[in-house]
Design a protein around this motif. Structure first.
Motif, PDB file in Angstrom:
ATOM      1  N   LYS A1457       0.911  -1.213   0.170  1.00 16.71           N
ATOM      2  CA  LYS A1457       0.157  -0.024  -0.109  1.00 16.71           C
ATOM      3  C   LYS A1457       0.771   1.282   0.016  1.00 16.71           C
ATOM      4  CE  LYS A1457      -3.897  -2.336   2.134  1.00 16.71           C
ATOM      5  NZ  LYS A1457      -4.826  -2.281   3.296  1.00 16.71           N
ATOM      6  N   THR A1458       1.966   1.029   0.458  1.00 17.38           N
ATOM      7  CA  THR A1458       3.037   2.331   0.481  1.00 17.38           C
ATOM      8  C   THR A1458       4.309   1.549   0.008  1.00 17.38           C
ATOM      9  OG1 THR A1458       3.766   2.294   2.661  1.00 17.38           O
ATOM     10  CG2 THR A1458       1.778   3.516   2.237  1.00 17.38           C
ATOM     11  N   ILE A1459       5.280   2.244  -0.581  1.00 16.18           N
ATOM     12  CA  ILE A1459       6.425   1.977  -0.715  1.00 16.18           C
ATOM     13  C   ILE A1459       7.616   2.928  -0.192  1.00 16.18           C
ATOM     14  CG2 ILE A1459       8.489   1.362  -2.642  1.00 16.18           C
ATOM     15  CD1 ILE A1459       6.169   0.155  -4.244  1.00 16.18           C
ATOM     16  N   ASP A1460       8.666   2.408   0.739  1.00 16.80           N
ATOM     17  CA  ASP A1460       9.404   3.062   1.424  1.00 16.80           C
ATOM     18  C   ASP A1460      10.874   3.101   0.649  1.00 16.80           C
ATOM     19  OD1 ASP A1460      10.331   5.249   3.438  1.00 16.80           O
ATOM     20  OD2 ASP A1460      11.213   3.713   4.174  1.00 16.80           O
ATOM     21  N   LEU A1461      11.662   4.159   0.436  1.00 18.92           N
ATOM     22  CA  LEU A1461      12.799   4.041  -0.178  1.00 18.92           C
ATOM     23  C   LEU A1461      13.970   3.976   1.004  1.00 18.92           C
ATOM     24  CD1 LEU A1461      12.391   6.998  -2.848  1.00 18.92           C
ATOM     25  CD2 LEU A1461      12.417   4.346  -3.282  1.00 18.92           C
ATOM     26  N   CYS A1462      13.939   2.825   1.727  1.00 19.04           N
ATOM     27  CA  CYS A1462      14.803   2.604   2.839  1.00 19.04           C
ATOM     28  C   CYS A1462      16.036   2.540   2.201  1.00 19.04           C
ATOM     29  CB  CYS A1462      14.626   1.392   3.663  1.00 19.04           C
ATOM     30  SG  CYS A1462      12.907   0.867   4.060  1.00 19.04           S
ATOM     31  N   ASN A1463      17.117   2.965   3.149  1.00 23.19           N
ATOM     32  CA  ASN A1463      18.683   2.890   2.941  1.00 23.19           C
ATOM     33  C   ASN A1463      18.720   1.444   2.785  1.00 23.19           C
ATOM     34  OD1 ASN A1463      19.249   5.537   2.407  1.00 23.19           O
ATOM     35  ND2 ASN A1463      19.549   5.671   4.575  1.00 23.19           N
ATOM     36  N   LEU A1472      17.986   8.347  -5.454  1.00 23.91           N
ATOM     37  CA  LEU A1472      17.540   8.855  -6.821  1.00 23.91           C
ATOM     38  C   LEU A1472      17.492   7.821  -7.627  1.00 23.91           C
ATOM     39  CD1 LEU A1472      18.579  12.352  -7.386  1.00 23.91           C
ATOM     40  CD2 LEU A1472      16.373  11.717  -7.140  1.00 23.91           C
ATOM     41  N   THR A1473      18.315   7.079  -7.819  1.00 25.15           N
ATOM     42  CA  THR A1473      18.587   5.773  -8.671  1.00 25.15           C
ATOM     43  C   THR A1473      17.685   4.735  -8.301  1.00 25.15           C
ATOM     44  OG1 THR A1473      20.768   6.500  -8.448  1.00 25.15           O
ATOM     45  CG2 THR A1473      20.209   4.271  -9.641  1.00 25.15           C
ATOM     46  N   ALA A1474      17.824   4.393  -6.832  1.00 24.59           N
ATOM     47  CA  ALA A1474      16.621   3.607  -6.252  1.00 24.59           C
ATOM     48  C   ALA A1474      15.152   4.026  -6.540  1.00 24.59           C
ATOM     49  CB  ALA A1474      16.882   3.504  -4.894  1.00 24.59           C
ATOM     50  N   ALA A1475      14.868   5.121  -6.489  1.00 22.00           N
ATOM     51  CA  ALA A1475      13.489   5.586  -6.492  1.00 22.00           C
ATOM     52  C   ALA A1475      13.050   5.274  -8.092  1.00 22.00           C
ATOM     53  CB  ALA A1475      13.242   6.920  -6.433  1.00 22.00           C
ATOM     54  N   ALA A1476      13.886   5.524  -9.092  1.00 23.23           N
ATOM     55  CA  ALA A1476      13.496   5.391 -10.550  1.00 23.23           C
ATOM     56  C   ALA A1476      13.227   3.862 -10.870  1.00 23.23           C
ATOM     57  CB  ALA A1476      14.436   6.118 -11.178  1.00 23.23           C
ATOM     58  N   ARG A1477      14.329   3.012 -10.265  1.00 25.39           N
ATOM     59  CA  ARG A1477      14.263   1.676 -10.502  1.00 25.39           C
ATOM     60  C   ARG A1477      13.085   0.986  -9.554  1.00 25.39           C
ATOM     61  NH1 ARG A1477      15.906  -2.518  -7.776  1.00 25.39           N
ATOM     62  NH2 ARG A1477      16.941  -1.049  -6.100  1.00 25.39           N
ATOM     63  N   ILE A1478      12.752   1.238  -8.299  1.00 22.16           N
ATOM     64  CA  ILE A1478      11.933   0.445  -7.686  1.00 22.16           C
ATOM     65  C   ILE A1478      10.487   0.930  -8.161  1.00 22.16           C
ATOM     66  CG2 ILE A1478      11.123  -0.353  -5.264  1.00 22.16           C
ATOM     67  CD1 ILE A1478      14.019   0.408  -4.659  1.00 22.16           C
ATOM     68  N   VAL A1479      10.163   2.387  -8.033  1.00 25.31           N
ATOM     69  CA  VAL A1479       8.965   2.569  -8.202  1.00 25.31           C
ATOM     70  C   VAL A1479       8.715   2.914  -9.493  1.00 25.31           C
ATOM     71  CG1 VAL A1479       7.064   4.029  -7.202  1.00 25.31           C
ATOM     72  CG2 VAL A1479       9.005   3.365  -5.790  1.00 25.31           C
ATOM     73  N   GLU A1481       6.052   4.467 -11.120  1.00 28.38           N
ATOM     74  CA  GLU A1481       5.102   5.611 -11.163  1.00 28.38           C
ATOM     75  C   GLU A1481       6.116   6.867 -10.745  1.00 28.38           C
ATOM     76  OE1 GLU A1481       3.266   3.752  -7.465  1.00 28.38           O
ATOM     77  OE2 GLU A1481       4.590   3.196  -9.422  1.00 28.38           O
ATOM     78  N   TRP A1482       7.019   6.595 -10.173  1.00 26.85           N
ATOM     79  CA  TRP A1482       7.693   7.712  -9.329  1.00 26.85           C
ATOM     80  C   TRP A1482       8.290   8.816 -10.525  1.00 26.85           C
ATOM     81  CZ3 TRP A1482      12.497  10.273  -9.345  1.00 26.85           C
ATOM     82  CH2 TRP A1482      13.055  10.903  -8.297  1.00 26.85           C
ATOM     83  N   VAL A1483       8.798   8.161 -11.708  1.00 30.57           N
ATOM     84  CA  VAL A1483       9.398   9.168 -12.686  1.00 30.57           C
ATOM     85  C   VAL A1483       8.461  10.182 -13.299  1.00 30.57           C
ATOM     86  CG1 VAL A1483      10.635   9.211 -14.730  1.00 30.57           C
ATOM     87  CG2 VAL A1483      11.236   7.417 -13.049  1.00 30.57           C
ATOM     88  N   GLU A1484       7.260   9.253 -13.521  1.00 33.61           N
ATOM     89  CA  GLU A1484       5.844  10.430 -13.980  1.00 33.61           C
ATOM     90  C   GLU A1484       5.517  11.129 -13.124  1.00 33.61           C
ATOM     91  OE1 GLU A1484       1.506   9.217 -14.309  1.00 33.61           O
ATOM     92  OE2 GLU A1484       2.879   7.336 -14.864  1.00 33.61           O
TER      93      GLU A1484
END
Length: 1506
Positions: A1457-1463, A1472-1479, A1481-1484
């Motif tokens: 239901k939520t995705i957290d960008l934990c270290n 930033l790299t992780a966000a674009a790779r994991i989620v 819709e993040w880039v959009e």
């Protein structure tokens, strides 16, 4: 040769000479308010020396603005005018105060009060007369006419009242004007004349009609550039647009510093033509040394000693500058220090001194401490504003001692004299035969089973238990008139104590009629007393039976409300002792009258007030405490309190088995022979003897002198009755002031002379204050006094006066007897007559002026001056008897006179020694009492102490600084000492308190302390931009974060900077990174308690505002210390209970530290300085609301929470009914730095995409960047959400964190109960770097099953991370047991439940306990709730509420239901790299936000497209 060498070097380094802009960082801090004029600030500075000085200065500068030319010349003119009223030292302090703008809040507070009036239109100055305004002097008459019918305005403590006649029944006229302007002068002329006539009270408040638009730059704060860990890359890759290459405003004075063996200062002097090339070479060398490669552990060990060795090798002043340079730029300097050799003798000396310091003042290796004249200045508490106050207060004493001729070392010894504090409670000696003791704990058989040892006091007992020990620890003496109605109740109470075997020795003093002709048949009191004596003598009754007799006679036979009568006593005598003769016992010749007068005499001698009275261990109880209903509780409480004092005395060895307890009690310094409130009062006024003018014989000239000079002339001319001690000096000087033609004046002088005869250590001087204008007729006696003093030996003169002042002598003189006929044998009659007949009355006129202007006496009034302390004026009927003089002498001697005399004697200052003792004593005892002064000495000081000698023959401050050169204290202290040495004359010692065996870098930051000694001007004579923090020559590789370290009560925020101040990377910047901050608020803090329960009223709300706008800020009281904080700025504020439940249930009963009377309905608080303002408020529930609970279900829904800094955006706030209010999703988040703000916007967008419920975001304002605050309203508009910025200053009493990240973590968890209004029931915290994929309404409505908050546990499903799950081993495994460790990236809080169970207070309490250890709470926001899981339950949310790739496996991602960008501790992948790779819709989302921000930042005309 040297030139060739340098050129070769330049070639060798192959430096291409390119003029590149210097890189660096600058930070400045502006006040929120507009610039205040220097002239007004100067008037406030001078006004602190007294109201008279203020008005004299105002008269001197009343039209000064006419002379305005350049800013610099005007500033110098102000200083020149001020110099007429200030010494050189005070003038330096004024310059320092003006550079600090220390008095700007006082000036602006008046401006704020004026704006609240509000000012009439287009008025450069105006008067306010009881609420009505006038713009010209012509209006005054009309306004005064009906003023009496309108309510008087409220006057504040710091208001400037014109010193006219002090009448209370006249109108108050407040002038709002700017000193120095023509308009002010015209008003001032009219109002001052009327005030002198006594027709009105004239008050001046500063008002600048057209303030300058520019804001002032402030100083007195620190700026830190901390080096950030780059373990996880967290920097935004968005380029900052519109970066300017700023030509560096920085100048550096570090050319004298040696860089890699080159002394560039010397080189530049030798080769001025190579300035630029040398500058480039220096820069190149610095960059090559600014290598921040980590040091080896063995290189770290000795860094502190190596820094000290470098500093000690420099010339003195350069050593101080080097201390500043090394501490403030340590990361760049660390490597160069590793090459410094440390001498063995230096190391040995430091260790010896450290041992001594640790034993004497508790300062350990590595600690920092600063002492000014022995006063400890704690730099965690003090800031430059409070230090200015301290050095200003010290200046008065130092200048005084200097003017009295005490210089050098003697100054320090006198300053450090322990001047005993004025006691709060004085005690009488109870070892008096007039006291009839009912019992004796130590000797009566009744108590024989009790233990006798004083050590019993230290035995543990249950709280509240009174120890039964066979010692007279507690003594109650009751002074009673047997006939008084109240006496019966008190005797009953005494009997109650006795019967219940309370360890209280009880004694009675019966005060009955003392006239001989009165007997027991005519006075019930005398009858009672004689009967008591008869029973005691004849029947040898034990004391116990005496008490029974007292009780029996007094209340068995007397009904309540009646008084004792002769008949009651006679009847008792007949019935109980039928054979006794009533005549023999009660009659005129009674044998049982012994000591009847003793009680009354003892009572009279004590000086106590109206009967009945009680003394507990000699200390009188106040009339309120004498209420019989209260007295029992009060006595028991006193026993408990005194037990603590005795326990301490036994523990310290002051009270031993062999000590007589009563003697011990009566030998305490607070025991006096008599209680006279006038003498024992804590509110004391003193004469200032520190001036040394010429002796004006001419009375006309005397009248023009100021108070100090008049006092000095009086002291110089005074003649005394002296009885020199063997050492030729007296410790106590008493001046008797009065009209000696009047009986009251003569009685006062006679008492003084009687005391003088009996006491060797006193001398007496006499001052006339005639009732009429002095003439030969009305000064007959005084001229005789003066003539005898001038011509006769002391004893003869005193004997003569004792005869002369008697009533019969006065009558003889009136009947025509000549003065010479009253002379005594042995007097030098000729000399007396000659002097008496030639004495002019002129000098008496001077004395009368002195009484009027300095002692503030009306004509004919009496006073006594004891070593400069003024007692009086006395009331017409008030007597001051011999015993009072005895008490006065005892108090003067025990306070300080005895010690001052001993020191003056040691100094060998024989000439006029008694005068010197009097003057020094007055000076020292008048000084405000602070903490004790320490005497800091070093065993050796040649290798470890920097010495600065003071300038000769000037007032100097003795400053000792103890500091480890590589600590945060050194960063601040070094700058402070450099500025102080420019402001005042210092005798300075700086001890290098080094730590050995360092295991990590001692400092991980660059630092600047913003402070200047004087106002600085530019070449064109305009004021410079002002003080700011400048960082130059920083290494470019590390990532830096900027922190403002400001005084406790300041709330500052960044208002302008295109850069990410959380992540400054100089490699990516061209030019200077500028950061502009603003002092947004000064904090008003307070503590609030409920008077009925003594507990803080949790959830009580206060509002703060002004009369025109009563609700500007509000807050909630927390249970920890009843603490609350409100944001304010200079001005007069009104504190009220918030409308709604707070005001319905509670009322304010009392308050301290405020500016309105304690019982006033409106609590007025004036903020007029940069100091912290802390108030205390006591409230009570209203009678009909006793059982109501503030935090019950019916919480208020009315009233908008103006938040803690409310900024509303987006849709309108709905307040039309409960239902809508409930259906708002409240989301809380914190972010700092551009990257996390970018994540935050994306998180917000993801929340909005997945819910139809209206959303309100709450952001912590403290750390948001200016760019985020500028764009958030546009985003709210575009997406239709509400938002509010909340702010809370970390309370001073809660353990402070120094690292920015940990502070932000603290804000996530520690203040949930006070950050949001009571109307918010539930709040969801969402980390900035989260992406939401579900409707958060579902989480809000989830049943928490009675827990105050719900968190998601850490995932267990990703197996390869097992070794990183720290919570599965060690402390956490044992602490949690079967419970799970929860992650703090997302949690929901039921605020109602949270407040109800005081969860916030518990969390803060636990945090306070754990945070003292730097190794605990490593993830503060997460570890704290998990640590408290047993006390504050956590509801474990379903696992799918939070998915994070580090801990959760890939299959569970689908239901997240939520995705957290934990270290990820394994891969350390950048966010930033992780966000674009994991989620996906993040880039959009990111692109959508970027498009929105691009439109927002376009010119205005394109904004309409939104």
């Amino acid at each position: 040769m040297m030139r060739t060498f340098v050129l070769l070097l330049l070639l060798l380094f192959n430096i291409h000479h390119v003029l590149s802009a210097s890189k660096g960082v600058s930070a400045s801090l502006k006040a929120k308010w507009s610039m205040t004029p220097f002239l007004l600030e100067t008037s406030e500075f001078i006004g602190e020396d007294g109201n008279d000085k203020f008005w004299q200065f105002v008269d001197t500068v009343k039209e000064l603005t006419v002379y305005k030319k350049s800013v610099r010349s005007y500033y110098n003119l102000i200083l020149k005018k001020a110099a007429q009223f200030l010494s050189d030292l005070q003038l330096s302090l004024l310059k320092f105060a003006l550079s600090l703008r220390a008095y700007s809040p006082a000036v602006f507070a008046s401006q704020q009060i004026a704006s609240d009036e509000p000012p009439p239109q287009a008025c450069p100055a105006f008067v306010s007369v009881h609420g009505q305004h006038g713009c010209s002097t012509k209006d005054i008459k009309k306004l005064l006419k009906a003023a009496a019918g309108r309510p008087k305005p409220y006057l504040y403590k710091n208001d400037h009242r014109y010193p006219g006649l002090n009448k209370t029944d006249v109108p108050i006229v407040i002038l709002y004007a700017e000193i120095g302007t023509k308009k002010f002068t015209s008003f001032h002329k009219v109002l001052s004349e009327k005030a002198e006539e006594g027709t009105l009270i004239y008050v001046l408040r500063h008002f600048v009609a057209n303030p300058k638009p520019q804001k002032m730059l402030l100083s007195g704060y620190g700026v830190e550039l901390a080096i950030k860990s780059t373990e996880y890359k967290a920097v935004d890759d968005t380029k900052v647009k519109g970066q300017l290459v700023v030509d560096s405003p920085f100048c550096t004075d570090d050319d004298n510093d040696e860089v890699q063996g080159f002394l560039f200062g010397t080189l530049k002097k030798s080769h001025p033509e190579l300035q630029e090339q040398l500058g480039e070479l220096r820069k190149h060398l610095l960059e090559s040394t600014n290598d921040l490669a980590p040091l080896k552990v063995w290189e770290l060990q000795d860094l502190s000693f190596q820094a000290a060795a470098r500093i000690m090798s420099m010339p003195k002043y350069d050593g101080l500058k080097l201390l500043r340079d090394l501490s403030q730029n340590f990361p760049s300097k660390a490597r160069s220090l590793t090459r410094v050799a440390v001498k063995q003798e230096m190391r040995k000396e430091i260790e010896e001194n450290q041992k001594r310091l640790s034993e004497t003042i508790g300062v350990h290796p590595g600690d920092g401490a600063l002492f000014i004249n022995g006063l400890h200045i704690d730099l965690d508490i003090h800031n430059p504003f409070s230090i200015l106050d301290i050095i200003r207060g010290e200046a008065r004493v130092l200048e005084g001692l200097h003017n009295l001729g005490i210089k050098g070392e003697h100054q320090g010894t006198l300053l450090r004299l322990p001047v005993n504090h004025v006691e709060d409670s004085y005690a009488l000696d109870i070892r008096n035969p007039a006291i009839m003791w009912v019992n004796d704990i130590e000797n009566d058989l009744l108590y024989r089973s009790w233990p006798t040892g004083v050590q019993e006091l230290l035995r543990a007992t249950f709280p509240g238990v009174i120890r039964q020990i066979r010692r007279n620890f507690f003594n109650l003496v009751l002074f009673l008139d047997p006939v008084q109605e109240d006496s019966i109740e008190l005797v009953k109470l005494a009997e109650l104590f006795y019967k219940h075997k309370i360890p209280l020795r009880i004694g009675f003093v019966f005060v009955v009629n003392t006239e001989d002709e009165i007997d027991g048949f005519s006075d019930a009191g005398v009858a009672f007393y004689r009967l008591l004596n008869y029973i005691a003598d004849e029947y040898d009754l034990s004391q116990a039976l005496i008490s029974e007799v007292i009780c029996f006679i007094m209340y068995n036979k007397v009904d309540v409300g009646e008084t004792l009568s002769v008949d009651t006593v006679s009847a008792y005598l007949k019935r109980k002792f039928p054979k006794a003769s009533a005549e023999r016992i009660l009659g005129i010749d009674s044998e049982y009258d012994d000591k009847r007068k003793a009680g009354a005499q003892f009572y009279r001698k004590t000086g106590l007030g109206a009967l009945p009275l009680a003394l507990f261990n000699g200390v009188p109880l106040s009339p309120e405490e004498m209420d019989p209903d209260e007295l029992e509780t009060i006595i028991l409480q006193r026993i408990m309190d005194t037990t603590n004092v005795f326990q301490r005395a036994v523990f310290m060895g002051q009270l031993t088995e062999g000590t007589d307890v009563v003697d011990y009690l009566m030998d305490q310094p607070n025991v006096v022979p008599r209680i006279n409130p006038l003498i024992l009062s804590t509110d004391r006024k003193y004469l200032d003897f520190t001036s040394s003018p010429d002796d004006w014989e001419d009375t006309t000239m005397f009248s023009y002198l100021d108070s100090r000079d008049k006092t000095a002339v009086m002291a110089k001319r005074m003649k005394y009755f002296t009885k020199n001690d063997e050492d030729g000096m007296t410790a106590v000087t008493i001046w008797i002031v009065g009209d000696f033609e009047k009986d009251s004046g003569r009685r006062l002088l006679l008492s003084a002379l009687k005391h003088w005869k009996a006491s060797p250590g006193v001398r007496v001087g006499v001052i006339a204050n005639p009732t009429g204008k002095p003439s030969e007729d009305n000064t007959v006696l005084y001229r005789a006094i003066w003539a005898s003093l001038l011509t006769q030996k002391n004893k003869a003169a005193a004997d003569f006066l004792q005869k002369l002042l008697k009533e019969e002598s006065v009558q003889l003189l009136k009947q025509g007897t000549k003065m010479k006929d009253l002379l005594l044998q042995g007097m030098d009659e000729d000399a007396f007559e000659k002097k008496y007949n030639t004495l002019e009355v002129d000098f008496i006129h001077s004395q009368q002026l002195f009484c009027r202007d300095v002692l503030k006496l009306s004509r004919g009034q009496r006073a006594v001056v004891s070593n400069g302390r003024i007692l009086g004026p006395f009331e017409e009927q008030e007597e001051f008897i011999v015993e009072d003089f005895h008490l006065l002498e005892k108090i003067a001697l025990s306070t300080s006179a005895e010690k001052v005399k001993a020191k003056v004697k040691q100094m060998g200052m024989k000439a006029k020694a008694s005068n010197l003792v009097m003057k020094v004593d007055a000076l020292l005892t008048a000084a405000p009492k602070g903490e004790a002064r320490r005497d800091v000495h070093f065993i050796k000081d040649s290798h470890s102490v920097l010495h600065f000698s003071p300038r000769e023959n000037e007032v100097f401050y003795d400053v000792v600084a103890i500091v480890d050169p590589l600590t945060r204290e050194a960063q601040k202290m070094s700058s402070l000492l450099i500025v102080l040495s420019q402001v005042v004359n210092l005798k300075l010692q700086v001890f290098m308190n080094c730590r050995a065996k360092l295991s990590e870098m001692p400092l991980k930051s660059f630092y600047r302390f913003v402070l200047e000694s004087d106002v600085t001007f530019l070449a064109n004579d305009s004021v410079s931009l002002g003080p700011m923090a400048r960082f130059m020559e920083l290494p470019e590789s590390p990532l830096l974060t900027l922190n403002m370290i400001t005084p406790e009560s300041w709330m500052v925020e960044a208002v302008r900077s295109p850069y990410d101040l959380d992540n400054i990377h100089l490699q990516e910047v061209s030019g200077v990174v500028t950061a502009e901050y603003e002092l947004e608020h000064l904090l008003l803090e307070g503590h609030c308690f409920d008077l009925s329960t003594g507990q803080p009223p949790r959830g009580l709300q206060f509002t703060l505002g002004m009369s025109q706008d009563p609700l500007m800020h509000d807050t909630i009281v927390m249970a920890n210390l009843g603490y609350f904080q409100l944001k304010a700025n200079p001005g007069a504020w009104i504190l009220k209970l918030r409308k709604g439940r707070s005001e319905d249930i509670y009322q304010i009963l009392a308050h301290d530290g405020t500016d309105s009377p304690a019982d006033a309905g409106d609590v007025v608080v004036v903020l007029n300085s940069f100091h912290s303002k802390i108030i205390k408020v006591r409230v009570q529930k209203k009678a009909d609301k006793i059982n109501e609970d503030l935090l019950s279900e019916a919480t208020e829904s009315k009233g908008l929470w103006d938040s803690i800094a409310s900024i509303t955006g987006g849709g309108s706030r709905s307040d039309d009914g409960e239902k809508k209010k409930e259906d708002v999703l409240n989301i809380f988040s914190v972010a700092s730095g551009h990257l996390y703000e970018r994540f935050l916007r994306i998180m917000m967008l993801s929340v909005l995409r997945h819910t139809k419920t209206p959303v309100k975001f709450w952001f912590l304002k403290n750390y948001l960047s200016p760019s985020f605050k500028e764009t958030i309203p546009r985003m709210a508009e575009a997406y239709g959400f509400q938002y509010e910025l909340v702010q809370y200053k970390w309370p001073r009493w809660l353990h402070q964190q120094s690292e920015k990240q940990r502070i932000i973590w603290g804000y996530k968890i520690l203040f949930l109960d006070v950050l949001f209004p009571l109307a918010v029931d539930k709040i969801i915290f969402v980390d900035a770097d989260q992406i939401v994929r579900a409707d958060l309404k579902e989480l809000r409505d989830l049943n928490l099953e009675g827990a105050p908050y719900g968190y998601t546990p850490f995932c267990d499903s990703r197996r390869e991370m097992e070794g990183y799950r720290f919570w599965k081993t060690g402390y956490w495994a044992s602490h949690l047991g079967h419970r799970k460790y929860h992650i703090s990236a997302l949690y929901v809080v039921d605020l109602k439940k949270f407040r109800k169970i005081a969860a916030g207070d518990r969390l803060r309490g636990q945090y306070q306990a754990l945070s003292q250890d730097p190794n605990s709470l490593s993830n503060l926001d997460q570890d704290l709730p998990n640590n408290m899981i047993h006390q504050v339950a956590i509801k474990s949310l379903p696992q799918d509420w939070l998915w994070c790739e580090t801990w959760c496996d890939d299959t569970s991602k689908a239901t997240a239901k939520t995705i957290d960008l934990c270290n990820n501790p394994k891969t350390k992948e950048p966010k930033l790299t992780a966000a674009a790779r994991i989620v996906p819709e993040w880039v959009e989302y990111d692109n959508e936000i970027k498009r929105l921000l691009a439109r927002v930042q376009e010119p205005e005309n394109t904004r309409d497209e939104l």
